[in-house]
Design a protein around this motif. Structure first.
Motif, mmCIF file in Angstrom:
data_model
loop_
_atom_site.group_PDB
_atom_site.id
_atom_site.type_symbol
_atom_site.label_atom_id
_atom_site.label_comp_id
_atom_site.label_asym_id
_atom_site.label_seq_id
_atom_site.Cartn_x
_atom_site.Cartn_y
_atom_site.Cartn_z
ATOM 1 N N SER A 73 -41.275 33.056 3.748
ATOM 2 C CA SER A 73 -42.704 33.582 3.644
ATOM 3 C C SER A 73 -43.500 33.217 2.237
ATOM 4 C CB SER A 73 -42.747 34.914 4.021
ATOM 5 O OG SER A 73 -42.125 35.928 3.045
ATOM 6 N N GLY A 74 -42.303 33.170 1.284
ATOM 7 C CA GLY A 74 -42.843 32.957 -0.017
ATOM 8 C C GLY A 74 -43.231 34.328 -0.675
ATOM 9 N N ASP A 75 -42.753 35.344 -0.107
ATOM 10 C CA ASP A 75 -43.104 36.656 -0.381
ATOM 11 C C ASP A 75 -42.000 36.927 -1.365
ATOM 12 O OD1 ASP A 75 -43.221 39.252 -1.017
ATOM 13 O OD2 ASP A 75 -43.584 39.975 0.989
ATOM 14 N N LEU A 76 -41.644 36.939 -2.658
ATOM 15 C CA LEU A 76 -40.482 36.778 -3.491
ATOM 16 C C LEU A 76 -40.610 37.893 -4.616
ATOM 17 C CD1 LEU A 76 -40.345 33.055 -3.910
ATOM 18 C CD2 LEU A 76 -38.854 34.339 -2.366
ATOM 19 N N ASN A 77 -41.611 38.934 -4.283
ATOM 20 C CA ASN A 77 -41.709 40.051 -5.146
ATOM 21 C C ASN A 77 -41.082 41.167 -4.433
ATOM 22 O OD1 ASN A 77 -42.512 41.088 -7.837
ATOM 23 N ND2 ASN A 77 -44.510 42.073 -6.709
ATOM 24 N N ILE A 78 -39.901 41.480 -5.099
ATOM 25 C CA ILE A 78 -39.172 42.463 -4.138
ATOM 26 C C ILE A 78 -39.451 43.760 -5.027
ATOM 27 C CG2 ILE A 78 -36.667 43.208 -3.926
ATOM 28 C CD1 ILE A 78 -35.845 40.213 -4.148
ATOM 29 N N ASP A 79 -40.324 44.539 -4.355
ATOM 30 C CA ASP A 79 -40.599 45.901 -4.836
ATOM 31 C C ASP A 79 -40.257 46.803 -3.687
ATOM 32 O OD1 ASP A 79 -42.557 45.506 -2.715
ATOM 33 O OD2 ASP A 79 -44.076 44.685 -4.002
ATOM 34 N N ALA A 80 -40.793 48.033 -3.989
ATOM 35 C CA ALA A 80 -40.360 49.150 -2.954
ATOM 36 C C ALA A 80 -40.754 48.770 -1.732
ATOM 37 C CB ALA A 80 -40.850 50.591 -3.615
ATOM 38 N N GLY A 81 -41.626 48.185 -1.548
ATOM 39 C CA GLY A 81 -42.282 47.997 0.080
ATOM 40 C C GLY A 81 -41.651 46.806 0.536
ATOM 41 N N TYR A 82 -40.677 46.134 -0.080
ATOM 42 C CA TYR A 82 -40.174 44.908 0.305
ATOM 43 C C TYR A 82 -39.223 44.965 1.772
ATOM 44 C CZ TYR A 82 -38.401 39.885 -0.104
ATOM 45 O OH TYR A 82 -38.476 38.825 0.061
ATOM 46 N N THR A 83 -38.452 46.070 1.792
ATOM 47 C CA THR A 83 -37.672 46.050 2.983
ATOM 48 C C THR A 83 -38.678 46.460 4.224
ATOM 49 O OG1 THR A 83 -37.586 48.613 2.313
ATOM 50 C CG2 THR A 83 -35.722 47.151 2.150
ATOM 51 N N GLY A 84 -39.724 47.078 3.860
ATOM 52 C CA GLY A 84 -40.795 47.548 4.934
ATOM 53 C C GLY A 84 -41.398 46.109 5.548
ATOM 54 N N ARG A 85 -41.780 45.181 4.667
ATOM 55 C CA ARG A 85 -42.545 44.085 4.928
ATOM 56 C C ARG A 85 -41.460 43.345 5.700
ATOM 57 N NH1 ARG A 85 -44.026 44.341 -0.613
ATOM 58 N NH2 ARG A 85 -43.038 42.415 -1.175
ATOM 59 N N VAL A 86 -40.335 43.306 5.067
ATOM 60 C CA VAL A 86 -39.275 42.248 5.908
ATOM 61 C C VAL A 86 -39.085 42.747 7.388
ATOM 62 C CG1 VAL A 86 -36.744 41.727 6.187
ATOM 63 C CG2 VAL A 86 -37.801 41.591 4.115
ATOM 64 N N ARG A 87 -38.968 43.993 7.343
ATOM 65 C CA ARG A 87 -38.987 44.701 8.926
ATOM 66 C C ARG A 87 -40.262 44.532 9.769
ATOM 67 N NH1 ARG A 87 -41.425 47.997 12.632
ATOM 68 N NH2 ARG A 87 -39.810 48.419 14.027
ATOM 69 N N SER A 88 -41.442 44.513 8.902
ATOM 70 C CA SER A 88 -42.529 44.115 9.900
ATOM 71 C C SER A 88 -42.498 42.794 10.286
ATOM 72 C CB SER A 88 -43.852 44.843 8.971
ATOM 73 O OG SER A 88 -44.954 44.660 9.630
ATOM 74 N N ALA A 89 -42.432 42.015 9.393
ATOM 75 C CA ALA A 89 -42.447 40.304 9.933
ATOM 76 C C ALA A 89 -41.411 40.108 10.931
ATOM 77 C CB ALA A 89 -42.027 39.548 8.496
ATOM 78 N N ALA A 90 -40.430 40.735 10.639
ATOM 79 C CA ALA A 90 -39.487 40.417 11.794
ATOM 80 C C ALA A 90 -39.938 40.968 13.200
ATOM 81 C CB ALA A 90 -38.191 41.199 11.584
ATOM 82 N N ARG A 91 -40.401 42.220 13.066
ATOM 83 C CA ARG A 91 -41.025 43.061 14.423
ATOM 84 C C ARG A 91 -42.246 41.972 15.031
ATOM 85 N NH1 ARG A 91 -43.563 43.948 18.013
ATOM 86 N NH2 ARG A 91 -44.211 45.676 18.859
ATOM 87 N N PHE A 92 -42.945 41.253 14.120
ATOM 88 C CA PHE A 92 -44.284 40.815 14.645
ATOM 89 C C PHE A 92 -44.057 39.020 14.539
ATOM 90 C CE2 PHE A 92 -45.852 44.690 13.889
ATOM 91 C CZ PHE A 92 -46.394 45.093 15.120
ATOM 92 N N THR A 93 -42.612 38.686 14.498
ATOM 93 C CA THR A 93 -42.288 37.113 14.845
ATOM 94 C C THR A 93 -43.126 36.768 16.020
ATOM 95 O OG1 THR A 93 -40.284 37.427 13.424
ATOM 96 C CG2 THR A 93 -40.588 35.652 15.034
ATOM 97 N N GLY A 94 -43.560 35.875 15.835
ATOM 98 C CA GLY A 94 -44.340 35.050 17.137
ATOM 99 C C GLY A 94 -45.662 35.404 17.282
ATOM 100 N N TYR A 95 -46.125 36.644 16.446
ATOM 101 C CA TYR A 95 -47.828 36.758 16.693
ATOM 102 C C TYR A 95 -48.314 36.167 15.670
ATOM 103 C CZ TYR A 95 -46.454 40.935 19.243
ATOM 104 O OH TYR A 95 -45.932 41.913 20.311
ATOM 105 N N ASP A 96 -49.368 35.210 15.877
ATOM 106 C CA ASP A 96 -50.233 34.643 14.959
ATOM 107 C C ASP A 96 -51.413 35.648 14.621
ATOM 108 O OD1 ASP A 96 -52.101 34.463 17.035
ATOM 109 O OD2 ASP A 96 -51.602 32.302 17.380
ATOM 110 N N ASP A 97 -52.278 35.391 13.671
ATOM 111 C CA ASP A 97 -53.226 36.347 13.404
ATOM 112 C C ASP A 97 -54.259 36.796 14.493
ATOM 113 O OD1 ASP A 97 -52.083 36.340 10.872
ATOM 114 O OD2 ASP A 97 -53.882 35.296 9.758
ATOM 115 N N ASN A 98 -54.459 35.513 15.351
ATOM 116 C CA ASN A 98 -55.295 35.916 16.638
ATOM 117 C C ASN A 98 -54.602 37.054 17.303
ATOM 118 O OD1 ASN A 98 -57.468 34.536 15.487
ATOM 119 N ND2 ASN A 98 -56.970 32.451 16.477
ATOM 120 N N THR A 99 -53.418 36.551 17.622
ATOM 121 C CA THR A 99 -52.954 37.394 18.678
ATOM 122 C C THR A 99 -52.633 38.797 18.185
ATOM 123 O OG1 THR A 99 -51.639 35.825 19.368
ATOM 124 C CG2 THR A 99 -50.803 37.495 20.007
ATOM 125 N N LEU A 100 -52.203 38.900 16.832
ATOM 126 C CA LEU A 100 -52.112 40.162 16.423
ATOM 127 C C LEU A 100 -53.279 41.049 16.250
ATOM 128 C CD1 LEU A 100 -49.891 41.996 14.485
ATOM 129 C CD2 LEU A 100 -51.306 41.133 12.640
#
Lengths: 521, 88
Positions: free
Chosen positions: A427-454
């Motif tokens: 994803s290029g999201d390489l800034n590991i901050d306090a929200g990182y685990t949440g972002r990883v989880r969310s990206a995995a949860r919405f795998t397959g959803y493009d912006d329009n679908t989301l």
């Protein structure tokens, strides 16, 4: 009777009417007409003479009630009910031999509600209610007219399949099976962080807000579908922009048990030459050198560390607003066990082994990615004997996820680390901050959803809100779904809220809760 | 009012000589109607239920939650409702 009864009056009336039940009917309940129709199919539906409401006693319940009324005496009523019960079961009682004999021939239970030998009552009811729908239960399995199995997944199971496509497991006909073997497995999907026993945010003094809740210990004991234990690789697809341009990253999961495996840290970038030699360049004031070893990964990642100074965590508070740290925590505001985890040889070895493994995984990333990687990921054995994963940075704080202190706990923690690095790479999201685990989880949860679908699904979901009564279970479920979508939108928009500890705590808690509860599965 | 008159209103429902006065039965019937009105998510009826019946209702997808207005258990079908309303 008044037209406007208060809830209290309503409850009293309901209680009073419930007391008028007979033959074991202890409750008055709300039901749908379709459910009454199903119950009627049993054939036991009668009307309560005192209330005029329907009742559905089984013969056994009537028999129990009659025996109770007769004080245990074998009256004619009791005898008739016993004979009726036996006839319904397809058997007769021989008083002289004190034995039961079946009156059925083969699987045809005439007079019994269970017309298919291995069907449950529910399945027989479904057969009776929907005779022309092209499906029926046979021997406990729902099959089409041609005998093929019908997909019996619940909506949650279909959703789970769609959101975790790479975990090696799928729900088929309501059962979770290993994709390769087709064998049944015992635990839920390997959604990221699902095996976390507790998650909590650590933030700098004096801020304090929310604590995570420990919900689950749904460990994958058998290891089925666990890519770490099979020595496989985790592939993270990031479809957050457009499914047609999705990228994939693969990060091998490493869990070194030998310090010697750790590659030497260096500040030089390394490139393999075509003849198999390694050209090490980039170090200032250092000439290029050659090595006979061509595939040694090189660790640089100047902004990243897997060996944070543990004692600095004492400067942080658990993000404890109203929630209280539970489970292994003692309620202290300070992350006490981190500060003391270096006190034993065992804790040192676990932390070092984990750091070596993390460094190896990072060193396998491209030099460009390593250069951009910022933040800290570390795994520690805590003084209260837990495996704790710390992710974050000094500016935004840290998130602590706790796993069981055994091989499985360490394995799953390292798997989650691999997931995080794979996410960063893709994803290029390489800034590991306090929200990182949440972002990883969310990206995995919405795998397959493009912006329009989301956006479309989010809008649809929002419009459904008025259908639910505030505070009802369905309303809360709806709200949780909405928040999940909003968190993903924040991640894609780069909203600063997605860098906070509470963002991660909410996301990881959701992941654990979904794995644990399985919703309505 | 979705409560069936076939269940609540006709004499054959109550049957012959139940030992309860017609007035009492009518009052109970009206009360049942009021209570049934408080059902939600498709619950339009009330019935007497034993633990066995309640288990059966739960097995076929009933919610087995408490109705906040009456305090009674309710068995609307959660999965169907979710599928319809949320689109999952």
């Amino acid at each position: 009777m008044s037209n406007d009864l208060t809830h209290d009056q309503m409850k009293r009336i309901a209680e009073s009417m419930a007391n008028m039940g007979r033959n074991g009917d202890s409750e008055l309940v709300h039901v749908m007409p379709e459910e009454v129709a199903l119950l009627e199919k049993i054939g036991a539906g009668t009307t309560n003479p005192r209330t005029g409401l329907r009742e559905f006693n089984t013969t056994q319940e009537k028999l129990n009630a009659a025996l109770k009324e007769s004080g245990g005496s074998w009256t004619k009523e009791v005898n008739d009910l016993a004979k009726q019960r036996d006839a319904e079961k397809g058997q007769t009682y021989n008083a002289s031999t004190n034995t039961y004999t079946s009156t059925n021939s083969g699987n045809n239970n005439s007079g019994s509600s269970n017309s298919q030998g291995d069907n449950s009552i529910r399945q027989d009811l479904a057969n009776w209610l929907t005779p022309g729908d092209g499906m029926s239960y046979k021997n406990g399995v729902l099959v089409n007219a041609d005998g093929s199995k019908v997909n019996q997944n619940t909506s949650y199971q279909d959703t789970a399949n769609a959101s975790t496509p790479f975990d090696g497991k799928s729900y088929v006909n309501g059962q979770l099976v290993n994709d390769k073997t087709g064998n049944s497995v015992t635990s839920g999907h390997d959604s990221i962080f699902k095996t976390v026993a507790n998650v909590v945010g650590l933030v700098a003094n004096p801020v304090a807000f929310v604590a995570g809740k420990a919900i689950n210990n749904a460990f994958d004991k058998d290891g089925d579908g666990n890519m770490f234990t099979t020595g496989g690789e985790f592939t993270f697809f990031d479809n957050n922009k457009d499914s047609s341009t999705k990228s994939a990253a693969t990060r091998a999961i490493v869990n070194n048990n030998d310090d010697n495996d750790r590659p030497a840290a260096t500040t030089a970038s390394t490139q393999s030459t075509t003849d198999g030699e390694t050209d090490t360049t980039g170090a200032s004031n250092e000439a290029g050198t050659y090595s006979e070893i061509s595939d040694v990964p090189t660790y640089r990642a100047p902004g990243f560390t897997s060996r944070p100074e543990r004692r600095k965590f004492v400067n942080y508070d658990y993000t404890d607003g109203t929630g209280k740290p539970v489970g292994t925590y003692n309620g202290n505001a300070k992350p006490f066990h981190v500060a003391t985890s270096a006190e034993s040889m065992e804790s040192f070895v676990v932390a070092e082994t984990a750091s070596n493994a993390i460094d190896t995984m990072v060193s396998n990333m491209s030099p460009e990615i390593q250069d951009k990687l910022n933040g800290e990921i570390s795994v520690q054995l805590t003084a209260d004997n837990q495996i704790a994963l710390y992710v974050g940075n000094d500016e935004t704080g840290y998130v602590e996820a706790v796993y069981a202190a055994d091989d499985t706990g360490l394995d799953t923690a390292m798997t989650d680390v691999a997931n995080m690095l794979a996410y960063g790479e893709s994803s290029g999201d390489l800034n590991i901050d306090a929200g990182y685990t949440g972002r990883v989880r969310s990206a995995a949860r919405f795998t397959g959803y493009d912006d329009n679908t989301l956006n479309q699904q989010y809008a649809m979901l929002k419009s459904e809100g008025s259908n639910y009564e505030q505070g009802s279970p369905l309303y809360l479920l709806w709200l949780e779904r909405v928040q999940e979508f909003e968190d993903e939108i924040k991640r894609r928009d780069g909203d600063p809220a997605a860098s906070s500890a509470d963002y991660s705590v909410a996301g990881v808690t959701r992941s654990v809760a979904e794995s644990a509860a399985g919703f309505f599965a | 009012m979705a409560f069936s008159t076939a269940i609540m209103g006709s004499s054959d429902v109550f049957g012959p000589n139940t030992g309860t006065s017609i007035a009492s039965r009518k009052e109970a019937g009206a009360a049942g109607e009021k209570i049934a009105d408080q059902g939600r998510y498709g619950d339009t009826m009330v019935i007497h239920a034993s633990p066995f019946t309640m288990k059966l209702l739960t097995d076929i997808g009933g919610a087995n939650t408490f109705n906040p207005k009456t305090g009674m258990l309710e068995f609307y079908n959660v999965d169907d409702l979710l599928r319809k309303k949320v689109g999952y």
